[in-house]
Design a protein around this motif. Structure first.
Motif, PDB file in Angstrom:
ATOM      1  N   THR A   1       0.839  -1.199   0.000  1.00 30.74           N
ATOM      2  CA  THR A   1       0.000   0.000   0.000  1.00 30.74           C
ATOM      3  C   THR A   1       0.879   1.255   0.000  1.00 30.74           C
ATOM      4  O   THR A   1       0.654   2.191  -0.769  1.00 30.74           O
ATOM      5  CB  THR A   1      -0.905   0.023   1.258  1.00 30.74           C
ATOM      6  N   VAL A   2       1.891   1.257   0.868  1.00 33.25           N
ATOM      7  CA  VAL A   2       2.772   2.423   0.990  1.00 33.25           C
ATOM      8  C   VAL A   2       3.535   2.659  -0.317  1.00 33.25           C
ATOM      9  O   VAL A   2       3.609   3.792  -0.815  1.00 33.25           O
ATOM     10  CB  VAL A   2       3.747   2.237   2.178  1.00 33.25           C
ATOM     11  N   ALA A   3       4.061   1.582  -0.901  1.00 30.56           N
ATOM     12  CA  ALA A   3       4.828   1.740  -2.151  1.00 30.56           C
ATOM     13  C   ALA A   3       3.915   2.244  -3.276  1.00 30.56           C
ATOM     14  O   ALA A   3       4.322   3.089  -4.079  1.00 30.56           O
ATOM     15  CB  ALA A   3       5.490   0.418  -2.535  1.00 30.56           C
ATOM     16  N   THR A   4       2.669   1.761  -3.326  1.00 34.70           N
ATOM     17  CA  THR A   4       1.738   2.200  -4.376  1.00 34.70           C
ATOM     18  C   THR A   4       1.386   3.674  -4.188  1.00 34.70           C
ATOM     19  O   THR A   4       1.395   4.450  -5.147  1.00 34.70           O
ATOM     20  CB  THR A   4       0.457   1.328  -4.364  1.00 34.70           C
ATOM     21  N   VAL A   5       1.089   4.077  -2.938  1.00 34.36           N
ATOM     22  CA  VAL A   5       0.763   5.485  -2.678  1.00 34.36           C
ATOM     23  C   VAL A   5       1.947   6.378  -3.078  1.00 34.36           C
ATOM     24  O   VAL A   5       1.781   7.372  -3.773  1.00 34.36           O
ATOM     25  CB  VAL A   5       0.388   5.712  -1.191  1.00 34.36           C
ATOM     26  N   ARG A   6       3.160   5.984  -2.669  1.00 38.26           N
ATOM     27  CA  ARG A   6       4.341   6.810  -2.990  1.00 38.26           C
ATOM     28  C   ARG A   6       4.569   6.900  -4.504  1.00 38.26           C
ATOM     29  O   ARG A   6       4.894   7.963  -5.028  1.00 38.26           O
ATOM     30  CB  ARG A   6       5.593   6.225  -2.330  1.00 38.26           C
ATOM     31  N   ALA A   7       4.389   5.780  -5.210  1.00 36.89           N
ATOM     32  CA  ALA A   7       4.604   5.779  -6.668  1.00 36.89           C
ATOM     33  C   ALA A   7       3.605   6.729  -7.331  1.00 36.89           C
ATOM     34  O   ALA A   7       3.959   7.510  -8.213  1.00 36.89           O
ATOM     35  CB  ALA A   7       4.466   4.369  -7.220  1.00 36.89           C
ATOM     36  N   LEU A   8       2.340   6.687  -6.868  1.00 39.05           N
ATOM     37  CA  LEU A   8       1.321   7.564  -7.472  1.00 39.05           C
ATOM     38  C   LEU A   8       1.548   9.029  -7.104  1.00 39.05           C
ATOM     39  O   LEU A   8       1.274   9.918  -7.907  1.00 39.05           O
ATOM     40  CB  LEU A   8      -0.079   7.106  -7.058  1.00 39.05           C
ATOM     41  N   CYS A   9       2.043   9.288  -5.898  1.00 40.00           N
ATOM     42  CA  CYS A   9       2.361  10.676  -5.522  1.00 40.00           C
ATOM     43  C   CYS A   9       3.412  11.229  -6.478  1.00 40.00           C
ATOM     44  O   CYS A   9       3.329  12.375  -6.909  1.00 40.00           O
ATOM     45  CB  CYS A   9       2.863  10.749  -4.085  1.00 40.00           C
ATOM     46  N   GLN A  10       4.402  10.399  -6.820  1.00 42.10           N
ATOM     47  CA  GLN A  10       5.421  10.849  -7.788  1.00 42.10           C
ATOM     48  C   GLN A  10       4.806  11.042  -9.168  1.00 42.10           C
ATOM     49  O   GLN A  10       5.051  12.047  -9.832  1.00 42.10           O
ATOM     50  CB  GLN A  10       6.537   9.808  -7.891  1.00 42.10           C
ATOM     51  N   PHE A  11       3.984  10.069  -9.582  1.00 38.45           N
ATOM     52  CA  PHE A  11       3.379  10.101 -10.919  1.00 38.45           C
ATOM     53  C   PHE A  11       2.553  11.371 -11.112  1.00 38.45           C
ATOM     54  O   PHE A  11       2.615  12.005 -12.161  1.00 38.45           O
ATOM     55  CB  PHE A  11       2.507   8.850 -11.071  1.00 38.45           C
TER      56      PHE A  11
END
Ligand code: PMV
Ligand code: MG
Length: 357
Positions: free
Chosen positions: A124-134
């Protein structure tokens, strides 16, 4: 291409009590990661995982209908993380887009075996961080924690989100969870995600701890997997058998973990070890009162052997299998313990505490 990793975690103390707002736990992040890669596409998106492909979809029956237990399947956490983060992105006027998302996990083995290192939190954390960057969003730890926690709530996870905090912040942490009824009440008021994450959440606290230089964490793995969400469900339904005993457990667990936090501040390894042993006793008593098996025979052996070599040991997390933790003073030699564990079928997991640089 965007690539983001988030670490796994282990509970050191305060389990079960930490599910109640304001009751402290201590956790560490460990150096095993889930990595999410994200690549922009046109007209069609996808989610691919090397490890989750063969996982079963679990369901129960409710009034003759199939009801999915979403809590056990990482895809639901990934979808929830995308939903929450994109709601936030839309509210700050970002244009939504398509992407391929790929997940690679060191926290699950390819045959679906888990070590109990918090893979649903890390994914969950990795997905949220990836989308924040995207979407070029702000990427502070507090924002990522709150978005990931909202994703967990939407999957109906019954956990404290301590695992989410460890995966976001890294290192050693003291953690108390938020009042989830308060969050639900805010959501009912049709608060935007942006408004909600900008508010202060009652009872939530996440405080980094600096361990004494000579404190050494050793991890033993029983080899048998356990379901945290089912164990927490069981404790929740059985605690009413003796409500008084559970209230006492909550109070004593808080006092014990508070003393441990103080011992961290005073760099007092002996006192930290003493509280580990105390917390083990509290969990064993609570387990007796509720009838839910937390310290399995394998976990008891893990602890007894470690104690014979001067470590302070207890089950980690929900128990029922998975891992146990041992805290040592660095002076002690560890090889004899490894051999003794091996003879009892306990595997040492060669993990280290992960600190963000
Ligand atoms: O089994 P683990 O490592 O996921 O830990 C669960 C800890 C509990 O306090 C029992 C539940 C929770 O989410 O805090
Ligand atoms: Mg577990």
């Amino acid at each position: 291409m965007i690539e983001v990793s988030a670490p796994g975690k282990l509970y050191i103390a305060g389990e079960y009590a930490v599910v109640e707002p304001g009751h402290p736990a201590i956790l560490v992040a460990v150096d095993q990661f889930i990595t999410v890669s994200l690549e922009k596409t046109e007209d069609m998106g996808s989610i691919t995982s090397f490890q989750y492909g063969n996982l079963p979809i679990l369901w129960k029956r409710h009034n003759d209908q199939l009801v999915l237990d979403k809590r056990e399947n990482p895809f639901h956490y990934i979808l929830a993380a995308i939903n929450v983060t994109e709601s936030y992105a839309k509210e700050v006027h970002k244009q939504l887009d398509f992407f391929n998302l790929t997940i690679d996990s060191e926290l699950d083995s390819s045959n679906g075996r888990k070590y109990g290192l918090g893979s649903s939190a890390a994914v969950t954390v990795a997905t949220v961080r990836a989308l924040c960057q995207f979407y070029e969003l702000e990427n502070t730890d507090e924002l990522v924690f709150k978005l990931a926690a909202l994703a967990h709530l939407s999957v109906k996870s019954n956990g404290s989100c301590g695992d989410v905090a460890a995966s976001v912040y890294g290192g050693w942490l003291a953690f108390t969870t938020f009042d989830r009824d308060w969050v639900a009440a805010q959501q009912e008021k049709e608060q935007s995600v942006k408004e909600l994450v900008e508010m202060e959440w009652p009872y939530l606290s996440i405080t980094p701890l600096t361990p004494p230089a000579d404190l050494r964490l050793v991890i033993g793995w029983t080899g048998s997997p356990a379901s945290t969400s089912h164990l927490v469900d069981e404790v929740t339904s059985q605690r009413s058998r003796d409500q008084q005993a559970y209230t006492t457990f909550l109070k004593e667990s808080s006092a014990c973990v508070d003393r441990m936090i103080q011992a961290f501040q005073e760099k007092d390894i002996k006192s930290i070890q003493q509280q580990i042993r105390q917390n083990r006793k509290l969990l064993v008593n609570m387990s007796r009162a509720t009838g839910v098996i937390i310290e399995t025979p394998a976990l008891s052996q893990l602890c007894e052997v470690a104690e014979a070599y001067r470590g302070a040991a207890k089950s980690s997390g929900a128990g029922g299998g998975d891992c146990g933790i041992v805290l040592f003073d660095r002076k002690e030699g560890l090889l004899p313990l490894m051999t003794a564990w091996e003879e009892k079928g306990i595997t040492n997991l060669p993990l280290h505490v992960y600190n963000k640089s």
